[in-house]
Design a protein around this motif. Structure first.
Motif, PDB file in Angstrom:
ATOM      1  N   SER A 199     -25.971 -11.956  -9.340  1.00 37.45           N
ATOM      2  CA  SER A 199     -25.964 -10.579  -8.928  1.00 37.45           C
ATOM      3  C   SER A 199     -27.180  -9.742  -9.032  1.00 37.45           C
ATOM      4  O   SER A 199     -27.411  -8.824  -8.544  1.00 37.45           O
ATOM      5  CB  SER A 199     -24.794  -9.906  -9.624  1.00 37.45           C
ATOM      6  N   TYR A 240     -29.021  -7.667  -6.167  1.00 38.97           N
ATOM      7  CA  TYR A 240     -28.037  -6.119  -5.849  1.00 38.97           C
ATOM      8  C   TYR A 240     -28.983  -5.235  -6.708  1.00 38.97           C
ATOM      9  O   TYR A 240     -29.303  -4.171  -6.550  1.00 38.97           O
ATOM     10  CB  TYR A 240     -26.957  -6.063  -6.282  1.00 38.97           C
ATOM     11  N   ARG A 241     -29.294  -5.619  -8.195  1.00 38.71           N
ATOM     12  CA  ARG A 241     -29.984  -4.805  -8.717  1.00 38.71           C
ATOM     13  C   ARG A 241     -31.224  -4.132  -8.301  1.00 38.71           C
ATOM     14  O   ARG A 241     -31.985  -3.082  -8.208  1.00 38.71           O
ATOM     15  CB  ARG A 241     -30.083  -5.040 -10.423  1.00 38.71           C
ATOM     16  N   LYS A 297     -32.509  -4.747  -5.227  1.00 32.83           N
ATOM     17  CA  LYS A 297     -32.560  -3.874  -4.025  1.00 32.83           C
ATOM     18  C   LYS A 297     -32.321  -2.301  -4.567  1.00 32.83           C
ATOM     19  O   LYS A 297     -32.762  -1.624  -3.776  1.00 32.83           O
ATOM     20  CB  LYS A 297     -31.502  -4.545  -3.140  1.00 32.83           C
ATOM     21  N   GLY A 298     -31.379  -2.130  -5.345  1.00 38.70           N
ATOM     22  CA  GLY A 298     -31.296  -0.759  -5.873  1.00 38.70           C
ATOM     23  C   GLY A 298     -32.598   0.000  -6.344  1.00 38.70           C
ATOM     24  O   GLY A 298     -32.682   1.038  -5.981  1.00 38.70           O
ATOM     25  N   ILE A 332     -33.455  -4.983   3.279  1.00 37.27           N
ATOM     26  CA  ILE A 332     -32.284  -4.402   2.565  1.00 37.27           C
ATOM     27  C   ILE A 332     -31.435  -3.952   3.556  1.00 37.27           C
ATOM     28  O   ILE A 332     -31.966  -2.939   4.322  1.00 37.27           O
ATOM     29  CB  ILE A 332     -32.906  -3.418   1.441  1.00 37.27           C
ATOM     30  N   LYS A 366     -25.149   2.557  -4.359  1.00 33.92           N
ATOM     31  CA  LYS A 366     -24.191   1.493  -3.721  1.00 33.92           C
ATOM     32  C   LYS A 366     -24.523  -0.193  -4.242  1.00 33.92           C
ATOM     33  O   LYS A 366     -23.707  -0.798  -4.934  1.00 33.92           O
ATOM     34  CB  LYS A 366     -24.066   1.480  -2.284  1.00 33.92           C
ATOM     35  N   TYR A 367     -25.931  -0.245  -4.557  1.00 33.03           N
ATOM     36  CA  TYR A 367     -26.344  -1.661  -4.856  1.00 33.03           C
ATOM     37  C   TYR A 367     -26.197  -1.701  -6.221  1.00 33.03           C
ATOM     38  O   TYR A 367     -25.731  -2.605  -6.761  1.00 33.03           O
ATOM     39  CB  TYR A 367     -27.812  -1.704  -4.239  1.00 33.03           C
ATOM     40  N   ARG A 423     -22.443  -2.353  -7.269  1.00 37.49           N
ATOM     41  CA  ARG A 423     -22.002  -3.575  -6.839  1.00 37.49           C
ATOM     42  C   ARG A 423     -22.493  -4.605  -7.953  1.00 37.49           C
ATOM     43  O   ARG A 423     -21.814  -5.461  -8.423  1.00 37.49           O
ATOM     44  CB  ARG A 423     -22.544  -3.947  -5.324  1.00 37.49           C
ATOM     45  N   TYR A 424     -23.817  -4.163  -8.251  1.00 36.98           N
ATOM     46  CA  TYR A 424     -24.549  -5.123  -9.213  1.00 36.98           C
ATOM     47  C   TYR A 424     -23.561  -4.965 -10.908  1.00 36.98           C
ATOM     48  O   TYR A 424     -23.210  -6.017 -11.383  1.00 36.98           O
ATOM     49  CB  TYR A 424     -25.606  -4.676  -9.612  1.00 36.98           C
TER      50      TYR A 424
END
Length: 564
Positions: free
Chosen positions: A317, A320-321, A323-324, A355, A369-370, A373-374
């Motif tokens: 995961s 996701y971090r 991308k955030g 992204i 949001k990213y 989710r992470y």
């Protein structure tokens, strides 16, 4: 050879004097296609096993203790009504066919004498046991009721007229005279075609008969071959592919190796069929619970695969971090309404990364949001690992149940069924009042090693727990196959020799999932080092300080040590 016509003729030479004029005192049906008739003669009880099993149809006298079911099937209730208390007048084979008629004399409710016939037809998948009135010829009942659409040759239902099944034409070799032989030889000068004219022989018998005729195509040679069937003994032989065959004579023209012989044909038959019958009976009794075990194992296997995918996703995961963080870093480039954006990834030398964005959310909310989710995936790792652990433990439990079934005797299946019921996998029946049986040493498998020491073996998870945690001396030695389902095995000795350890380990390997393997690793340790975790399923224990030994379980050597 199978139960062909000549085999049955041979068996009856032994069976008839044992049973005729005896009184039928008990009848029960321990399994779907098997009957046991208790006939008392000369102050002795003789148990006649009759099986209409499609793979191994047979009958013989047995000394086996076969449990009587709590609820009697309909056919047995009918047999008890008409036959219990009757006298067996005679036993007759239909020609040289695989049909044997047991003639009984009894009195009906009015006191009138009635003649009844129990016809045993040993014809593969068409095998059956039929009770009919000798005077009227009407069928009273039968073990297998056959729908008329399934058998157009004759009607096999109660009240129908009993008729013989279609029979194969052929010559009875036991009755051939010298003149008939000479005429046959004239008509069929080739031994192959000559032998084909005879009835009552299976493939092995026919091949052996052919060998006799090839050696000496004479009436004396024919008589020599067929004389075997009037003086039967029991011979177990093995094919080059290690499959066992049973003969009532010693064949010379077949590629077979003699394994054992016994002058008592009934005892030899019982020994031969014991293991196969045991497997058949276990299979019949365990069908319901095997379906439950199979379904649970399939569900758990699918669940573990699904959980593993979730775990892989959670452990990967990090994207996701990243991308955030990139969205937060380049937040000024993200415009409301955008569906995606390409940004330099400073974690990979500014390599561009695409992204995806939710156009309904603000740039900051997309970044959040990213992160959310992470964090959710990372938090789920512990939970998923716990779920995988539980699923694997449950899968191991059902593997242990299947192993118990694979090594069970018929009487053990009820205990396994009770265990699944207590664990909530089988629904308890409201009208079931089966008493819970107390476990004792008699329930276990017991072995005697070459130096006389005793070994005890649990046959199911409840017995395993009782044996290890309650019965065994803490100084005794505990054996169990390594990392596989299997029985708990206790060697009742404080200071075992290397030979004791080897033999006990072989027993543990045999009573495990690895029983067919050539090299099996077995752990052994003193009982005092065994612990059962709180809340663990039946049969599950943990231990420390163990030693290991590699063995190869040899079935015949192991079973020879078993004490019945």
């Amino acid at each position: 050879m199978a139960f062909d016509g000549l085999f049955i003729h041979s068996l009856l030479t032994n069976l008839t004097p044992e049973l005729v004029n005896g009184k039928l005192t008990k009848i029960y049906q321990p399994f779907t296609h098997d009957l046991v008739l208790n006939i008392r003669k000369d102050r002795k009880n003789k148990k006649l096993l009759i099986s209409a099993n499609a793979q191994n149809p047979r009958f013989y006298l047995t000394t086996e203790s076969i449990a009587n079911p709590d609820v009697a099937p309909t056919f047995v209730m009918v047999l008890r009504k008409y036959l219990v208390g009757s006298i067996l007048q005679k036993i007759e084979q239909v020609g040289i066919e695989r049909i044997v008629n047991f003639y009984f004399s009894n009195r009906n409710e009015l006191g009138d004498e009635v003649q009844l016939v129990l016809s045993v037809e040993l014809m593969g998948r068409h095998s059956n046991v039929i009770l009919y009135d000798q005077n009227t010829g009407k069928i009273i009942d039968l073990l297998k009721r056959i729908n008329p659409d399934e058998n157009r040759a004759r009607l096999l239902l109660p009240h129908a007229k009993y008729e013989l099944p279609p029979l194969n034409p052929g010559i009875n070799g036991l009755e051939v005279t010298e003149d008939q032989f000479n005429q046959l030889k004239t008509n069929y000068p080739d031994p192959f075609n000559f032998v084909k004219q005879f009835n009552g022989l299976d493939g092995d018998d026919r091949q052996e008969f052919m060998g006799y005729m090839d050696d000496d195509f004479s009436f004396d040679s024919l008589n020599t071959f067929f004389a075997h069937f009037d003086h039967p003994k029991g011979y177990t032989l093995q094919t080059p592919k290690h499959k066992d065959r049973f003969f009532i004579y010693l064949p010379y023209h077949l590629e077979l190796t003699l394994i054992s012989s016994n002058d008592n044909i009934n005892q030899a038959l019982e020994d031969f069929y014991k293991e196969q019958a045991n497997k058949d009976w276990v299979r019949q009794k365990s069908k319901k619970i095997e379906n439950i075990v199979s379904n649970e194992r399939k569900k758990l296997s699918k669940k573990i695969v699904k959980l593993q995918k979730q775990l892989d996703q959670a452990e990967n995961s990090e994207g996701y971090r990243i991308k955030g963080e990139l969205l937060n870093t380049y937040l000024h480039q993200v415009k409301p309404g955008m569906e995606k954006i390409t940004l330099p990834n400073y974690y990979e030398n500014n390599k561009e990364i695409v992204i995806k964005l939710d156009p309904a959310l603000s740039p900051a909310r997309n970044a959040q949001k990213y992160f959310t989710r992470y964090q959710k995936l990372r938090n789920s790792i512990k939970h998923i690992n716990e779920q995988i652990k539980i699923a694997n433990e449950n899968l191991a439990y059902f593997d242990s149940i299947q192993t118990a079934i694979d090594t069970a005797d018929p009487e053990d299946i009820d205990a396994i069924s009770d265990e699944l019921m207590n664990q909530g996998y089988i629904k308890k029946q409201a009208n079931s009042h089966r008493r819970k049986k107390k476990i004792t040493e008699k329930n276990l498998n017991t072995f005697k090693l070459s130096d006389g020491k005793k070994v005890l073996v649990g046959k199911n998870n409840y017995q395993n727990d009782w044996l290890t945690l309650k019965k065994a001396d803490k100084r005794n030695y505990w054996f169990h196959v390594k990392n596989m389902p299997g029985s708990h095995v206790i060697l009742q000795d404080l200071d075992p020799s290397d030979q004791d350890i080897l033999e006990a380990a072989e027993i543990a390997a045999y009573y495990s999932k690895a029983r067919q393997s050539g090299h099996v690793q077995v752990d052994y340790v003193q009982v005092k080092r065994i612990k059962k975790p709180n809340g663990a399923k039946p049969g599950f224990v943990i231990y420390t300080g163990q030693n290991s030994i590699e063995v190869t379980p040899e079935e015949k050597e192991i079973l020879a040590k078993r004490i019945d």
